[in-house]
Design a protein around this motif. Structure first.
Motif, PDB file in Angstrom:
ATOM      1  N   HIS A   1       4.653  -0.500  19.884  1.00 24.47           N
ATOM      2  CA  HIS A   1       4.771   0.468  18.789  1.00 24.47           C
ATOM      3  C   HIS A   1       4.914  -0.196  17.427  1.00 24.47           C
ATOM      4  O   HIS A   1       4.752   0.460  16.396  1.00 24.47           O
ATOM      5  CB  HIS A   1       5.990   1.375  19.026  1.00 24.47           C
ATOM      6  CG  HIS A   1       5.964   2.096  20.338  1.00 24.47           C
ATOM      7  ND1 HIS A   1       5.106   3.145  20.581  1.00 24.47           N
ATOM      8  CD2 HIS A   1       6.672   1.902  21.478  1.00 24.47           C
ATOM      9  CE1 HIS A   1       5.294   3.582  21.818  1.00 24.47           C
ATOM     10  NE2 HIS A   1       6.241   2.851  22.384  1.00 24.47           N
ATOM     11  N   PHE A   2       5.203  -1.491  17.434  1.00 26.22           N
ATOM     12  CA  PHE A   2       5.427  -2.199  16.171  1.00 26.22           C
ATOM     13  C   PHE A   2       4.093  -2.439  15.477  1.00 26.22           C
ATOM     14  O   PHE A   2       3.194  -3.071  16.029  1.00 26.22           O
ATOM     15  CB  PHE A   2       6.136  -3.526  16.443  1.00 26.22           C
ATOM     16  CG  PHE A   2       6.490  -4.296  15.202  1.00 26.22           C
ATOM     17  CD1 PHE A   2       7.364  -3.767  14.268  1.00 26.22           C
ATOM     18  CD2 PHE A   2       5.952  -5.556  14.968  1.00 26.22           C
ATOM     19  CE1 PHE A   2       7.700  -4.477  13.121  1.00 26.22           C
ATOM     20  CE2 PHE A   2       6.281  -6.274  13.825  1.00 26.22           C
ATOM     21  CZ  PHE A   2       7.159  -5.727  12.900  1.00 26.22           C
ATOM     22  N   GLY A   3       3.955  -1.912  14.272  1.00 27.54           N
ATOM     23  CA  GLY A   3       2.704  -2.040  13.531  1.00 27.54           C
ATOM     24  C   GLY A   3       1.698  -0.960  13.845  1.00 27.54           C
ATOM     25  O   GLY A   3       0.559  -1.021  13.378  1.00 27.54           O
TER      26      GLY A   3
ATOM     27  N   LEU B   1       8.209   0.148  10.337  1.00 27.24           N
ATOM     28  CA  LEU B   1       7.743  -0.026  11.713  1.00 27.24           C
ATOM     29  C   LEU B   1       6.236   0.182  11.791  1.00 27.24           C
ATOM     30  O   LEU B   1       5.533  -0.570  12.475  1.00 27.24           O
ATOM     31  CB  LEU B   1       8.469   0.948  12.640  1.00 27.24           C
ATOM     32  CG  LEU B   1       9.987   0.759  12.758  1.00 27.24           C
ATOM     33  CD1 LEU B   1      10.593   1.880  13.613  1.00 27.24           C
ATOM     34  CD2 LEU B   1      10.318  -0.603  13.361  1.00 27.24           C
ATOM     35  N   ARG B   2       5.736   1.202  11.107  1.00 31.49           N
ATOM     36  CA  ARG B   2       4.291   1.459  11.111  1.00 31.49           C
ATOM     37  C   ARG B   2       3.530   0.296  10.470  1.00 31.49           C
ATOM     38  O   ARG B   2       2.450  -0.068  10.908  1.00 31.49           O
ATOM     39  CB  ARG B   2       3.979   2.754  10.361  1.00 31.49           C
ATOM     40  CG  ARG B   2       4.480   4.024  11.044  1.00 31.49           C
ATOM     41  CD  ARG B   2       3.897   5.264  10.399  1.00 31.49           C
ATOM     42  NE  ARG B   2       4.471   6.476  10.973  1.00 31.49           N
ATOM     43  CZ  ARG B   2       5.450   7.178  10.420  1.00 31.49           C
ATOM     44  NH1 ARG B   2       5.953   6.788   9.260  1.00 31.49           N
ATOM     45  NH2 ARG B   2       5.927   8.262  10.999  1.00 31.49           N
ATOM     46  N   GLU B   3       4.114  -0.250   9.414  1.00 28.65           N
ATOM     47  CA  GLU B   3       3.467  -1.350   8.692  1.00 28.65           C
ATOM     48  C   GLU B   3       3.530  -2.653   9.486  1.00 28.65           C
ATOM     49  O   GLU B   3       2.721  -3.564   9.281  1.00 28.65           O
ATOM     50  CB  GLU B   3       4.152  -1.533   7.341  1.00 28.65           C
ATOM     51  CG  GLU B   3       3.543  -2.610   6.470  1.00 28.65           C
ATOM     52  CD  GLU B   3       4.398  -2.891   5.254  1.00 28.65           C
ATOM     53  OE1 GLU B   3       4.348  -4.030   4.760  1.00 28.65           O
ATOM     54  OE2 GLU B   3       5.109  -1.975   4.804  1.00 28.65           O
TER      55      GLU B   3
ATOM     56  N   ARG C   1       0.824  -1.219   0.000  1.00 26.84           N
ATOM     57  CA  ARG C   1       0.000   0.000   0.000  1.00 26.84           C
ATOM     58  C   ARG C   1       0.853   1.263   0.000  1.00 26.84           C
ATOM     59  O   ARG C   1       0.497   2.285   0.585  1.00 26.84           O
ATOM     60  CB  ARG C   1      -0.952   0.010   1.207  1.00 26.84           C
ATOM     61  CG  ARG C   1      -1.864  -1.198   1.279  1.00 26.84           C
ATOM     62  CD  ARG C   1      -2.705  -1.212   2.526  1.00 26.84           C
ATOM     63  NE  ARG C   1      -3.469  -2.443   2.643  1.00 26.84           N
ATOM     64  CZ  ARG C   1      -4.241  -2.751   3.677  1.00 26.84           C
ATOM     65  NH1 ARG C   1      -4.337  -1.909   4.710  1.00 26.84           N
ATOM     66  NH2 ARG C   1      -4.908  -3.885   3.708  1.00 26.84           N
ATOM     67  N   ASP C   2       1.987   1.198  -0.688  1.00 25.82           N
ATOM     68  CA  ASP C   2       2.901   2.341  -0.755  1.00 25.82           C
ATOM     69  C   ASP C   2       2.499   3.292  -1.873  1.00 25.82           C
ATOM     70  O   ASP C   2       1.969   2.876  -2.911  1.00 25.82           O
ATOM     71  CB  ASP C   2       4.338   1.866  -1.003  1.00 25.82           C
ATOM     72  CG  ASP C   2       4.999   1.323   0.249  1.00 25.82           C
ATOM     73  OD1 ASP C   2       4.565   1.708   1.352  1.00 25.82           O
ATOM     74  OD2 ASP C   2       5.938   0.517   0.126  1.00 25.82           O
TER      75      ASP C   2
END
Length: 364
Positions: A295-297, A271-273, A105-106
Motif C-alpha cells: 500500500h506504500f506509494g 502514504l500515497r506519495e 505535486r501538492d
C-alpha cells in the motif's frame, strides 16, 4: 520574564513581523510593476499567500533577540534589524514551500488551495489543456520561489554590518540554504530509489530540510544581532538543530496520525506519495512491513486502506519509537541550555524552555 504567551510569542511581535513582510513584498511589487504584467500578477498572488501562517521562525528570532538583549536601550537598537531579518526568514520559508509544492505535486497548503491551485483556478477558462495549465502553474511557482529567495538574501545583505558579525550572519544564511537544498535533494533521491532508505539517512535528511533554516538560523541570527559572540551562537545553533529535528519528526507523525482538521493535510497523502520518513524507515525493519509495503506509494490508496496502514505502523512500533526520539531530542536541547544558564541569561533559558513545552503539545 519571556514566556510562550508573553514577549516571545505574543501578538505584538507577529504584528511587527507581518508589517515588515508586507513592506518587503510591496517594495518588490513596485519594481516588478514596471517589468510586465505576468511578473506583477504572480507576485501579487504570492504576496496574498505568504501571510496567514504561524510565523514560528520569525517570532522565534525576534523573541530570542528580546530575551538576549535585556536592557531597553540595547533592545531598541537590535529590534529593527531583528524584525527585518525575521521577515526575510519568513520569505525564505515561503520560497521553500513553493518549491516543495512543485516537487511534491501538492495543491493544498495549510488546509486550503496553495499558490499553484489558485493559479489553476484563475486559468481554468483560458485556452490550453489541463496538463499545459498545470505545467505553467508549477513553473510560475518555481520562478516566484526563486525571486523570494533573492529577496530574502537582499535583506540579509542589507542588514549585515561590516566586520565579523555581519560575516557570521551571512554565513548562517548560506549554511541554512545549503543544508535545506541538500536535504531536499536527498528526499528526491529517496523517492526515486537512488538512495537506500536507511533510518540514519532519512533522519539526517529530515534534519537538513527543516532544522537548519527553521530553528538554527533564527537562533544563530538572534545571537549575532544581539551582539553575542560565537560561543553563544554555537550553543543556540546546537539547540536549534535538536529542536528543528524534533519539529520535523513531529510533522511526520502528524501527517499520518494527526487530525486533518488540526493540520490541514490529507492524512494519507504521504502514504500515497510513498514519502520516505523516519516512521517508514523504522517500519521497514519490522515484521509488519510485508503488510504495509503493497500500500506504500499507492496513488489510489483508499481511506479504509490508509487507516489500516496507520494501524500497522502503530503495531510495528514505529509511532512509539519516533515519539521517544522526539522526547529525547527535547531533553537533550533542555540539558544543553541548562549547562550554560549564565551564558544565555534567564530570559533566554525561559524562552527555550517554553518553546519546548509549546512544541511538545502541538497538533499542527
Amino acid at each position: 520574564m519571556t514566556t510562550a504567551t508573553g514577549v516571545a510569542f505574543g501578538p505584538s511581535i507577529s504584528t511587527d513581523i507581518e508589517s515588515e513582510v508586507r513592506r518587503a513584498l510591496d517594495s518588490r511589487a513596485d519594481r516588478l510593476a514596471t517589468l510586465g504584467s505576468a511578473a506583477a500578477h504572480a507576485w501579487d498572488l504570492a504576496s496574498r499567500c505568504v501571510l496567514g501562517g504561524k510565523l514560528l521562525r520569525p517570532r522565534l528570532l525576534v523573541g530570542a533577540v528580546d530575551a538576549l538583549t535585556g536592557s531597553e536601550q540595547r533592545n531598541a537598537e537590535a529590534r529593527g534589524p531583528a524584525v527585518r531579518i525575521a521577515a526575510a526568514i519568513e520569505l525564505l520559508h515561503f520560497a521553500f514551500l513553493l518549491h516543495d509544492d512543485v516537487i511534491d505535486r501538492d495543491l493544498m497548503r495549510r488546509g486550503r488551495p496553495n499558490f499553484i491551485a489558485l493559479l489553476l483556478e484563475e486559468w481554468e477558462e483560458d485556452d490550453g489543456g489541463s496538463a499545459s495549465r498545470l505545467h505553467a502553474a508549477r513553473s510560475t511557482a518555481t520562478l516566484v520561489g526563486d525571486l523570494l529567495l533573492s529577496t530574502a538574501h537582499q535583506i540579509f545583505f542589507r542588514e549585515a554590518t561590516p566586520g565579523e558579525a555581519g560575516q557570521r550572519l551571512l554565513e548562517a544564511l548560506d549554511q541554512a540554504v545549503l543544508e535545506s537544498v541538500s536535504g531536499e535533494l536527498t528526499d528526491v533521491a529517496l523517492s526515486a530509489g537512488r538512495v537506500r532508505p536507511e533510518l540514519a539517512e532519512v533522519v539526517e535528511m529530515s534534519r537538513q530540510k527543516t532544522a537548519t533554516y527553521s530553528f538554527e538560523l533564527p537562533l544563530r541570527s538572534a545571537a549575532i544581532l544581539s551582539g553575542r559572540g560565537p560561543e553563544v551562537e554555537a550553543l543556540l545553533g546546537q539547540v536549534g538543530d535538536l529542536l528543528g529535528l524534533a519539529y520535523q519528526l513531529q510533522d511526520d507523525l502528524l501527517s499520518v496520525f494527526g487530525e486533518p482538521d488540526d493540520h490541514g493535510k490529507d492524512p494519507y497523502s504521504d502514504l500515497r506519495e510513498g514519502k520516505e520518513t523516519a516512521v517508514i524507515a523504522i517500519a521497514r525493519r519490522s515484521t509488519a512491513w510485508p503488510l504495509i509495503e503493497p500500500h506504500f506509494g499507492a496513488g489510489d490508496l483508499s481511506a479504509a486502506e490508509g487507516a489500516a496502514v496507520r494501524s500497522l505502523l502503530t503495531e510495528s512500533g514505529a509511532e512509539n519509537d519516533i515519539r521517544a526520539l522526539i522526547v529525547e531530542l527535547s531533553v537533550n536541547a533542555r540539558d544543553l541550555v541548562f549547562t550554560e544558564p549564565d551564558l544565555l541569561g534567564p530570559d533566554m533559558v525561559m524562552l527555550i524552555d517554553d518553546l519546548i513545552e509549546t512544541l511538545d503539545g502541538r497538533r499542527s
